[in-house]
Enzyme design. Structure first.
Site, PDB file in Angstrom:
ATOM      1  N   LEU A  97     -38.000 124.923  50.133  1.00 37.54           N
ATOM      2  CA  LEU A  97     -38.813 124.897  48.909  1.00 37.54           C
ATOM      3  C   LEU A  97     -38.915 123.493  48.323  1.00 37.54           C
ATOM      4  O   LEU A  97     -39.806 123.228  47.518  1.00 37.54           O
ATOM      5  CB  LEU A  97     -38.181 125.788  47.827  1.00 37.54           C
ATOM      6  CG  LEU A  97     -37.842 127.245  48.133  1.00 37.54           C
ATOM      7  CD1 LEU A  97     -37.130 127.869  46.936  1.00 37.54           C
ATOM      8  CD2 LEU A  97     -39.095 128.041  48.446  1.00 37.54           C
ATOM      9  N   ASP A 149     -31.054 114.223  48.717  1.00 41.38           N
ATOM     10  CA  ASP A 149     -32.480 113.906  48.756  1.00 41.38           C
ATOM     11  C   ASP A 149     -32.984 114.150  50.177  1.00 41.38           C
ATOM     12  O   ASP A 149     -32.273 113.833  51.141  1.00 41.38           O
ATOM     13  CB  ASP A 149     -32.677 112.428  48.357  1.00 41.38           C
ATOM     14  CG  ASP A 149     -34.138 112.103  48.098  1.00 41.38           C
ATOM     15  OD1 ASP A 149     -34.951 112.222  49.030  1.00 41.38           O
ATOM     16  OD2 ASP A 149     -34.458 111.730  46.960  1.00 41.38           O
ATOM     17  N   SER A 206     -44.194 119.903  43.681  1.00 40.64           N
ATOM     18  CA  SER A 206     -44.781 121.251  43.704  1.00 40.64           C
ATOM     19  C   SER A 206     -46.138 121.334  43.020  1.00 40.64           C
ATOM     20  O   SER A 206     -46.638 122.434  42.782  1.00 40.64           O
ATOM     21  CB  SER A 206     -43.799 122.222  43.051  1.00 40.64           C
ATOM     22  OG  SER A 206     -43.513 121.804  41.734  1.00 40.64           O
ATOM     23  N   TYR A 210     -51.605 117.100  47.500  1.00 43.31           N
ATOM     24  CA  TYR A 210     -50.567 118.134  47.585  1.00 43.31           C
ATOM     25  C   TYR A 210     -50.949 119.165  48.669  1.00 43.31           C
ATOM     26  O   TYR A 210     -50.123 119.527  49.510  1.00 43.31           O
ATOM     27  CB  TYR A 210     -50.427 118.781  46.207  1.00 43.31           C
ATOM     28  CG  TYR A 210     -49.621 120.050  46.152  1.00 43.31           C
ATOM     29  CD1 TYR A 210     -48.242 120.032  46.323  1.00 43.31           C
ATOM     30  CD2 TYR A 210     -50.237 121.281  45.882  1.00 43.31           C
ATOM     31  CE1 TYR A 210     -47.496 121.207  46.236  1.00 43.31           C
ATOM     32  CE2 TYR A 210     -49.502 122.449  45.785  1.00 43.31           C
ATOM     33  CZ  TYR A 210     -48.135 122.415  45.970  1.00 43.31           C
ATOM     34  OH  TYR A 210     -47.399 123.578  45.887  1.00 43.31           O
ATOM     35  N   SER A 260     -49.415 132.045  42.676  1.00 47.90           N
ATOM     36  CA  SER A 260     -48.944 131.537  41.383  1.00 47.90           C
ATOM     37  C   SER A 260     -47.662 132.266  40.999  1.00 47.90           C
ATOM     38  O   SER A 260     -47.691 133.451  40.637  1.00 47.90           O
ATOM     39  CB  SER A 260     -49.999 131.755  40.294  1.00 47.90           C
ATOM     40  OG  SER A 260     -51.249 131.225  40.700  1.00 47.90           O
TER      41      SER A 260
HETATM   42  P1  NAI Z   1     -40.143 123.116  41.400  1.00 47.74           P
HETATM   43  O1  NAI Z   1     -40.819 121.813  41.164  1.00 47.74           O
HETATM   44  O2  NAI Z   1     -39.678 123.912  40.231  1.00 47.74           O
HETATM   45  O3  NAI Z   1     -38.897 122.899  42.382  1.00 47.74           O
HETATM   46  C1  NAI Z   1     -38.898 121.955  43.408  1.00 47.74           C
HETATM   47  C2  NAI Z   1     -37.460 121.487  43.610  1.00 47.74           C
HETATM   48  O4  NAI Z   1     -37.459 120.529  44.664  1.00 47.74           O
HETATM   49  C3  NAI Z   1     -36.873 120.810  42.364  1.00 47.74           C
HETATM   50  O5  NAI Z   1     -35.646 121.398  41.996  1.00 47.74           O
HETATM   51  C4  NAI Z   1     -36.669 119.361  42.805  1.00 47.74           C
HETATM   52  O6  NAI Z   1     -35.516 118.744  42.245  1.00 47.74           O
HETATM   53  C5  NAI Z   1     -36.551 119.511  44.301  1.00 47.74           C
HETATM   54  N1  NAI Z   1     -36.939 118.268  44.997  1.00 47.74           N
HETATM   55  C6  NAI Z   1     -38.063 117.542  44.807  1.00 47.74           C
HETATM   56  N2  NAI Z   1     -38.055 116.443  45.592  1.00 47.74           N
HETATM   57  C7  NAI Z   1     -36.895 116.505  46.298  1.00 47.74           C
HETATM   58  C8  NAI Z   1     -36.305 115.651  47.272  1.00 47.74           C
HETATM   59  N3  NAI Z   1     -36.917 114.524  47.662  1.00 47.74           N
HETATM   60  N4  NAI Z   1     -35.137 116.013  47.795  1.00 47.74           N
HETATM   61  C9  NAI Z   1     -34.502 117.154  47.404  1.00 47.74           C
HETATM   62  N5  NAI Z   1     -35.007 117.983  46.475  1.00 47.74           N
HETATM   63  C10 NAI Z   1     -36.191 117.666  45.921  1.00 47.74           C
HETATM   64  O7  NAI Z   1     -41.164 123.963  42.293  1.00 47.74           O
HETATM   65  P2  NAI Z   1     -41.284 125.531  42.508  1.00 47.74           P
HETATM   66  O8  NAI Z   1     -42.348 126.032  41.636  1.00 47.74           O
HETATM   67  O9  NAI Z   1     -39.950 126.145  42.487  1.00 47.74           O
HETATM   68  O10 NAI Z   1     -41.875 125.566  44.007  1.00 47.74           O
HETATM   69  C11 NAI Z   1     -41.022 125.598  45.132  1.00 47.74           C
HETATM   70  C12 NAI Z   1     -41.879 125.383  46.368  1.00 47.74           C
HETATM   71  O11 NAI Z   1     -42.900 126.377  46.427  1.00 47.74           O
HETATM   72  C13 NAI Z   1     -42.588 124.029  46.394  1.00 47.74           C
HETATM   73  O12 NAI Z   1     -42.603 123.546  47.715  1.00 47.74           O
HETATM   74  C14 NAI Z   1     -43.998 124.367  45.938  1.00 47.74           C
HETATM   75  O13 NAI Z   1     -44.940 123.454  46.478  1.00 47.74           O
HETATM   76  C15 NAI Z   1     -44.170 125.762  46.502  1.00 47.74           C
HETATM   77  N6  NAI Z   1     -45.163 126.536  45.746  1.00 47.74           N
HETATM   78  C16 NAI Z   1     -44.895 126.927  44.460  1.00 47.74           C
HETATM   79  C17 NAI Z   1     -45.835 127.659  43.758  1.00 47.74           C
HETATM   80  C18 NAI Z   1     -45.613 128.158  42.369  1.00 47.74           C
HETATM   81  O14 NAI Z   1     -46.513 128.848  41.840  1.00 47.74           O
HETATM   82  N7  NAI Z   1     -44.495 127.876  41.721  1.00 47.74           N
HETATM   83  C19 NAI Z   1     -47.133 128.005  44.375  1.00 47.74           C
HETATM   84  C20 NAI Z   1     -47.299 127.512  45.717  1.00 47.74           C
HETATM   85  C21 NAI Z   1     -46.328 126.826  46.371  1.00 47.74           C
HETATM   86  C1  15L Z   2     -49.137 125.709  43.540  1.00 44.79           C
HETATM   87  O1  15L Z   2     -49.044 125.382  44.713  1.00 44.79           O
HETATM   88  C2  15L Z   2     -48.290 125.049  42.507  1.00 44.79           C
HETATM   89  O2  15L Z   2     -46.973 124.865  42.969  1.00 44.79           O
HETATM   90  C3  15L Z   2     -48.225 125.825  41.208  1.00 44.79           C
HETATM   91  O3  15L Z   2     -47.759 124.955  40.197  1.00 44.79           O
HETATM   92  C4  15L Z   2     -49.580 126.405  40.827  1.00 44.79           C
HETATM   93  O4  15L Z   2     -50.467 125.373  40.607  1.00 44.79           O
HETATM   94  C5  15L Z   2     -50.055 127.295  41.963  1.00 44.79           C
HETATM   95  O5  15L Z   2     -50.107 126.578  43.180  1.00 44.79           O
HETATM   96  C6  15L Z   2     -51.433 127.951  41.704  1.00 44.79           C
HETATM   97  O6  15L Z   2     -52.351 127.760  42.503  1.00 44.79           O
HETATM   98  O7  15L Z   2     -51.551 128.653  40.685  1.00 44.79           O
END
Ligand code: NAI
Ligand code: 15L
Length: 269
Positions: free
Chosen positions: A69, A49, A73, A134, A163
């Site tokens: 990452l 964590d 999210s 966020y 996205s």
């Molecule tokens: P996700 O929610 O699928 O993955 C996030 C991971 O972080 C999860 O595996 C979770 O277990 C882990 N996590 C959460 N809290 C934690 C903690 N306290 N300690 C350790 N691990 C922890 O998110 P995703 O979509 O893979 O996004 C990755 C990063 O990219 C995030 O920071 C998100 O804000 C950012 N992002 C994602 C976007 C998207 O479209 N998917 C868009 C913009 C930013």
């Molecule tokens: C983000 O930052 C989020 O992680 C993702 O779930 C989407 O909401 C994305 O932005 C977006 O703007 O489409």
């Protein structure tokens, strides 16, 4: 050959990066609070964590580059954002600094600048304009990045991701602007890992979309050359219809802007 710590490696982007980076660098240490697939050759698995500073410090040993990452999210309550995205993000930067990590690639978000008007193109120097808690946490992460670059000499790249989707295609008409394909996300990450050297950079994580509204001209030197274009999904997305909220459609941050909104859109210029 570099040693990389990938936080959030059990998540949506983390899993894709994990499999893409495997074998390309000396070590990928995959860290997440969630359980993960066992590590293969060149991989180590750490369950940790972000609030566990002792374990986090241990996870940083011998690492050259951190790809951060992990965290919440999506828009969420302060009770969830605070430990993961504020305290956890601080712990990540500080443990990295203490361990002598040279480079941090931080997953920021377009929601750090979500209340800029969509009618205008925005570049990488626009002022922060978060569209929720966020988004505030991503502005905080970018500010930490600036601090650790200026004060401690860490090389920091903040990726304002658009996205990124599990099915590797946009979900709606807005995402014809904001979509980043899996391969372009890999290209962007590798450009930041492999670059010879930078100080502090902000770059939009977006594909080569015809309708892109985010301008990366000022960071061309990072060498990110996206190849994919959401326009190939145009007909499919328009067939779904455009059902955007009137506040959402005004701003880059879209659906996060109307949440809890009681402001005056005319004052958000
Ligand atoms: P996700 O929610 O699928 O993955 C996030 C991971 O972080 C999860 O595996 C979770 O277990 C882990 N996590 C959460 N809290 C934690 C903690 N306290 N300690 C350790 N691990 C922890 O998110 P995703 O979509 O893979 O996004 C990755 C990063 O990219 C995030 O920071 C998100 O804000 C950012 N992002 C994602 C976007 C998207 O479209 N998917 C868009 C913009 C930013
Ligand atoms: C983000 O930052 C989020 O992680 C993702 O779930 C989407 O909401 C994305 O932005 C977006 O703007 O489409």
């Amino acid at each position: 050959m570099k040693k990389i710590l990938l936080t959030g490696s059990a998540g949506l982007i983390g899993k894709i990066l994990r499999s893409a980076l495997k074998g390309q660098y000396e070590l990928i240490r995959c860290m997440d609070v969630a359980e993960q697939e066992p590590g293969g050759q060149g991989e180590e698995i750490v369950q940790c964590d972000l609030r566990d500073v002792e374990k986090l410090r241990h996870a940083m040993r011998d690492i050259d580059t951190v790809i951060h990452l992990a965290g919440i999210s999506v828009e969420d309550s302060w009770e969830k954002i605070l430990p993961a995205n504020i305290e956890g993000c601080y712990n990540t930067f500080d443990c990295a600094h203490q361990a002598g990590v040279r480079r941090m690639i931080f997953a920021s978000s377009n929601h750090a600048v979500g209340f800029h008007r969509r009618e205008r193109f925005i570049d990488t120097q626009v002022e922060p304009r978060p569209d929720g808690r966020y988004g505030v946490s991503k502005v905080f992460g970018e500010a930490l990045g600036r601090l650790y670059a200026d004060k401690y000499g860490m090389q920091v790249a903040c990726l304002r991701i658009g996205s990124f989707r599990p099915d590797n295609k946009p979900a709606d008409v807005r995402q014809l602007n904001t979509w980043i394909s899996h391969n372009d996300m890999i290209r962007l990450t590798k450009a930041c890992i492999d670059h010879a050297g930078f100080h502090f950079e902000v770059i939009y994580g977006v594909s080569k979309n015809l309708r892109n509204r985010w301008d990366n001209t000022l960071v061309k030197h990072l060498g990110y050359a996206p190849q994919d274009n959401a326009e190939e999904f145009r007909d499919e997305m328009f067939a779904k219809g455009i059902k955007e909220d009137p506040v959402s459609e005004l701003f880059h941050g879209a659906m996060y802007c109307p949440m809890e909104f009681v402001g005056d859109v005319d004052k958000i210029q």
